[in-house]
Structure formats: C-alpha cells, structure tokens
Design a protein around this motif. Structure first.
Motif, PDB file in Angstrom:
ATOM      1  N   UNK A   5       0.762  -1.045   0.121  1.00  0.00           N
ATOM      2  CA  UNK A   5      -0.025   0.023  -0.084  1.00  0.00           C
ATOM      3  C   UNK A   5       0.781   1.143   0.066  1.00  0.00           C
ATOM      4  N   UNK A   6       2.145   1.126   0.617  1.00  0.00           N
ATOM      5  CA  UNK A   6       3.157   2.315   0.569  1.00  0.00           C
ATOM      6  C   UNK A   6       3.536   2.672  -0.857  1.00  0.00           C
ATOM      7  N   UNK A   7       3.743   1.475  -1.669  1.00  0.00           N
ATOM      8  CA  UNK A   7       4.188   1.699  -3.008  1.00  0.00           C
ATOM      9  C   UNK A   7       3.110   2.270  -3.783  1.00  0.00           C
ATOM     10  N   UNK A   8       1.729   1.858  -3.389  1.00  0.00           N
ATOM     11  CA  UNK A   8       0.552   2.490  -4.545  1.00  0.00           C
ATOM     12  C   UNK A   8       0.362   4.091  -3.792  1.00  0.00           C
ATOM     13  N   UNK A  21      -8.958   5.273   2.168  1.00  0.00           N
ATOM     14  CA  UNK A  21      -8.340   4.156   2.577  1.00  0.00           C
ATOM     15  C   UNK A  21      -8.728   2.781   1.681  1.00  0.00           C
ATOM     16  N   UNK A  22     -10.129   2.550   1.456  1.00  0.00           N
ATOM     17  CA  UNK A  22     -10.725   1.754   0.771  1.00  0.00           C
ATOM     18  C   UNK A  22     -10.464   1.915  -0.654  1.00  0.00           C
ATOM     19  N   UNK A  23     -10.236   2.941  -1.273  1.00  0.00           N
ATOM     20  CA  UNK A  23      -9.522   3.072  -2.701  1.00  0.00           C
ATOM     21  C   UNK A  23      -8.049   2.767  -2.607  1.00  0.00           C
ATOM     22  N   UNK A  24      -7.478   2.809  -1.713  1.00  0.00           N
ATOM     23  CA  UNK A  24      -6.067   2.444  -1.676  1.00  0.00           C
ATOM     24  C   UNK A  24      -5.896   0.977  -1.766  1.00  0.00           C
ATOM     25  N   UNK A  25      -6.845   0.345  -0.712  1.00  0.00           N
ATOM     26  CA  UNK A  25      -6.611  -1.062  -0.722  1.00  0.00           C
ATOM     27  C   UNK A  25      -7.021  -1.801  -1.941  1.00  0.00           C
ATOM     28  N   UNK A  26      -8.188  -1.115  -2.817  1.00  0.00           N
ATOM     29  CA  UNK A  26      -8.691  -1.884  -3.785  1.00  0.00           C
ATOM     30  C   UNK A  26      -7.794  -1.630  -5.119  1.00  0.00           C
ATOM     31  N   UNK A  27      -7.030  -0.271  -4.885  1.00  0.00           N
ATOM     32  CA  UNK A  27      -6.113  -0.152  -6.189  1.00  0.00           C
ATOM     33  C   UNK A  27      -4.711  -1.026  -6.095  1.00  0.00           C
ATOM     34  N   UNK A  31      -3.254  -3.473  -9.092  1.00  0.00           N
ATOM     35  CA  UNK A  31      -2.259  -3.236  -9.513  1.00  0.00           C
ATOM     36  C   UNK A  31      -1.496  -4.648  -9.422  1.00  0.00           C
ATOM     37  N   UNK A  32      -1.633  -5.202  -8.333  1.00  0.00           N
ATOM     38  CA  UNK A  32      -0.981  -6.530  -7.929  1.00  0.00           C
ATOM     39  C   UNK A  32      -1.547  -7.381  -8.970  1.00  0.00           C
ATOM     40  N   UNK A  33      -2.797  -7.859  -9.126  1.00  0.00           N
ATOM     41  CA  UNK A  33      -3.575  -8.352 -10.279  1.00  0.00           C
ATOM     42  C   UNK A  33      -2.694  -8.343 -11.526  1.00  0.00           C
ATOM     43  N   UNK A  34      -2.633  -7.060 -11.969  1.00  0.00           N
ATOM     44  CA  UNK A  34      -2.125  -6.592 -13.140  1.00  0.00           C
ATOM     45  C   UNK A  34      -0.574  -6.837 -13.390  1.00  0.00           C
TER      46      UNK A  34
END
Length: 101
Positions: A5-8, A21-27, A31-34
């Motif tokens: 999450x720090x990277x994102x 916070x929710x958007x950060x977790x979702x993003x 990005x990890x899926x990508x």
C-alpha cells in the motif's frame, strides 16, 4: 514482487490522485493483479537479446518536411470564414490559462 500500500500511495501521490483507505486497498489489489498477469512474460526474457526501444529498430526521421503545401493549402480568408472570432488573421479563442493572452 507484490506492491505494498505504501508503493501504491507513492504512485498515487506522484500522479496527484487522492485515494481514501478503501480505494488504496482496492487499487493495491488491482495493480498486484495486473503485475501477476504480466508474470508469464518473464519466462521469455532472453539474456542474449538486445532490448529494443522502438518497434522499427534504428529508423531515422520518417516524417515529411514541415513546409507549406501550395496545392492543398487553404487560403487564410477561407480558413477564417466560419471563425466565431478572429484577430490579426488568426482564430481568437478564450484563454484557458487566465489573463488577457
């Protein structure tokens, strides 16, 4: 290599995107899926292949010279015929940066 999450958060700050916070977790998950989807490409990495930076290789400038085309050029008065506003032979448009010019 999973993104944290720090990277994102750092990527979002660099791109000036506010994430709660929710958007950060979702993003982070997105990005990890990508990144995971691109993982199979690493199997094809060849040590003896020189990287290319353009699909055409070492091609030179292939654009035409920047010169007027007297055959297809539109006369200035005809080009400005339907202009909403004009000044000094140019289109006059509202400023998007503010100020007079």
């Amino acid at each position: 290599m999973a993104l944290t999450e720090d990277d994102v958060r750092g990527i979002a700050e660099y791109a000036t995107i506010a994430l709660d916070t929710e958007e950060l977790a979702a993003m982070t998950a997105y990005l990890n899926d990508a990144v995971d989807m691109l993982e199979p490409i690493l199997r094809y990495a060849a040590e003896d292949v020189e990287p290319t930076f353009h699909p055409m290789g070492g091609s030179a400038n292939v654009m035409r010279p920047d010169a007027p085309d007297d055959v297809r050029a539109l006369p200035q008065d005809e080009a400005l015929a339907n202009a909403g506003s004009r000044r000094d032979g140019q289109f006059l448009v509202p400023s998007i940066l503010g100020g007079e010019r």
